[in-house]
Design an enzyme around this catalytic site. Sequence first.
Site, short mmCIF file in Angstrom:
data_model
loop_
_atom_site.label_atom_id
_atom_site.label_comp_id
_atom_site.label_asym_id
_atom_site.label_seq_id
_atom_site.Cartn_x
_atom_site.Cartn_y
_atom_site.Cartn_z
N ASP A 201 61.73 -5.20 13.92
CA ASP A 201 60.45 -5.17 13.22
C ASP A 201 60.46 -6.44 12.39
OD1 ASP A 201 58.50 -4.85 11.16
OD2 ASP A 201 58.39 -2.74 11.73
N HIS A 202 59.73 -7.45 12.83
CA HIS A 202 59.95 -8.76 12.22
C HIS A 202 59.55 -8.79 10.74
CE1 HIS A 202 55.72 -9.59 13.21
NE2 HIS A 202 55.76 -10.59 12.36
N ASP A 259 49.65 -1.12 16.35
CA ASP A 259 50.17 -2.49 16.38
C ASP A 259 50.84 -2.88 15.06
OD1 ASP A 259 50.44 -5.13 17.59
OD2 ASP A 259 48.89 -5.80 16.19
N HIS A 264 55.25 -2.32 10.95
CA HIS A 264 55.37 -3.24 9.82
C HIS A 264 54.98 -2.62 8.48
CE1 HIS A 264 55.85 -5.85 13.12
NE2 HIS A 264 54.60 -6.22 13.29
C1 BG6 Z 1 52.71 -8.50 15.44
C2 BG6 Z 1 51.43 -7.91 15.93
O1 BG6 Z 1 53.73 -7.53 15.44
O2 BG6 Z 1 52.53 -9.00 14.13
C3 BG6 Z 1 50.33 -8.95 15.91
O3 BG6 Z 1 51.60 -7.44 17.25
C4 BG6 Z 1 50.21 -9.57 14.55
O4 BG6 Z 1 49.08 -8.39 16.31
C5 BG6 Z 1 51.57 -10.03 14.04
O5 BG6 Z 1 49.33 -10.67 14.64
C6 BG6 Z 1 51.48 -10.46 12.60
O6 BG6 Z 1 52.68 -11.04 12.23
P1 BG6 Z 1 52.74 -12.09 11.03
O7 BG6 Z 1 54.20 -12.36 10.86
O8 BG6 Z 1 51.94 -13.28 11.48
O9 BG6 Z 1 52.12 -11.40 9.87
#
Ligand code: BG6
Length: 514
Positions: A201-202, A259, A264
Amino acid sequence: MNQTPNSTTNPLREGLSNRSLPRPCNVVIFGASGDLTYRKLIPALYNIQADGDLPVTTHITGFARREKTDEAFREELGEALTKFSRSGRNEEVWKDFSARLHYHRSEFGDEEGYRTLAERLNKLDEEHGTAGNRLFYLSVSPSEFEGILAKLAQFGLNKTKDGSWARVIVEKPFGKNRATAHALNEMVSHVFAEQDTYRIDHYLGKETAQNIMVLRFANAIFEPLWNHQYIDHIQITAAEPMGVEARGPYYDSAGALRDMVQNHLTQILCLVAMEPPTDLSADSVRDEKLKVVRSMRLMSPEDVAKNVVRGQYASGCVGGKDVPAYRSEDRVNPESETETFVAIKVHVDNWRWAGVPFYVRVGKRLPKHGAEIAVYFKETPGVLFNAQQAGLGPNVLVIRIQPDEGISLRMQSKRPGAQLCIESVKMDFQYGTSFGKPSPEAYERLLLDAMAGDATLFARRDEVDLAWTFIDCIEDAWHKNQTPPPMTSYPAGSWGPKEADDLLAADGRAWRRL
Ligand code: BG6
């Protein structure tokens, strides 16, 4: 003499202070022709090397269907680096790094491809002393998981020998609901043990997300106030000006709730709401997060109608550019009912948070890119300064996850002068200014942790499972109910549907403008 317990005095306490170093390994990326490899994974591995943290014998093999030589693969990745690497591309670092990149062409279901992969990895082990350590990254659609995992098992690539390890990193979407997530988890568990499964989960790899625990538990002044007695409510926002770009088919079947919220935003909410863990080991931290997810109040269809707003963007203007409606995006169903915006009033039913709403919102095609947590404290009794000024406004602690990572605290101050005039002022801490160097990208930290065997910043199976239970109630109310709450619409470039503002207005509150 008083002694503070720490990892040296108590061998049972684990955590960041004694976490192991990343070990040399072979990283294999399935789906290496995909966007994620070019935009995130290779730039992350490159920057780990540029920072001197990549174990010297680590090698990276891209596994994908397209015909390509090692040289062509390296060349493409080199070009991508110049665009996507946070530190640009240093020729000396690149020369060394690119020599560690390999390309392996195969269909995902082709036995021969895995037999030759096993040979190739064994050869790399012999030549570079990677000791049989393997890190498999599944950057593919979940429909490919089963085939890939079965083949890895068939060729013994999930097996370890003589102290080596084999781990798998799984990208989201991790299921579409609780049942499919369960099936996916079962499938993975037949090939990799839970401790070798890293569900990425980045958001958990973002510096500011990691700092939530430090802010709360390494400072004496916040934790005593961090509860229903002093906090009025909390807002968590993730806003993006981007539309769905080239991801129409995936996004149209997922929507903003699956998503972003299932993973997140739920993870962020857990970090904000959890109790202090007993130590920093992966399981202690995840045990506490799990308790939060378990306390998130499940909603009946009537609750969903009251507490959840879904919206879809219509055409509009973002950043001075006219953009089409969601339904006109590439490969999106022109009659799609998929939400690109969602706002939820979440109740965390436990002792600490009783009666404190967490308002969570996420949306595409909003005016700004930003993610933040805003903690609204209760207002002071209006007895002293009310004569001078009504409604002073609360203290607000804002944790900016991105961009402009930092923390600010809004408070009241006397404006200089003979009159007693009170004004809101801001104390601001910015990562950029305080630490003088850019934060590493989330994927850097997470890849390093996976190489080091530290799963703290990855989602555990039971967390994912329970998060889906919460999400499923909402999805069911939207899609299985006779009279589902309506889909609202908002012009691209606005802050979402009016109904999202009404959600807070009904409680006498308003969303913070980012
Ligand atoms: C991803 C989603 O996990 O996270 C995307 O699938 C989203 O839809 C993205 O744009 C957002 O990541 P960040 O790091 O740009 O906030």
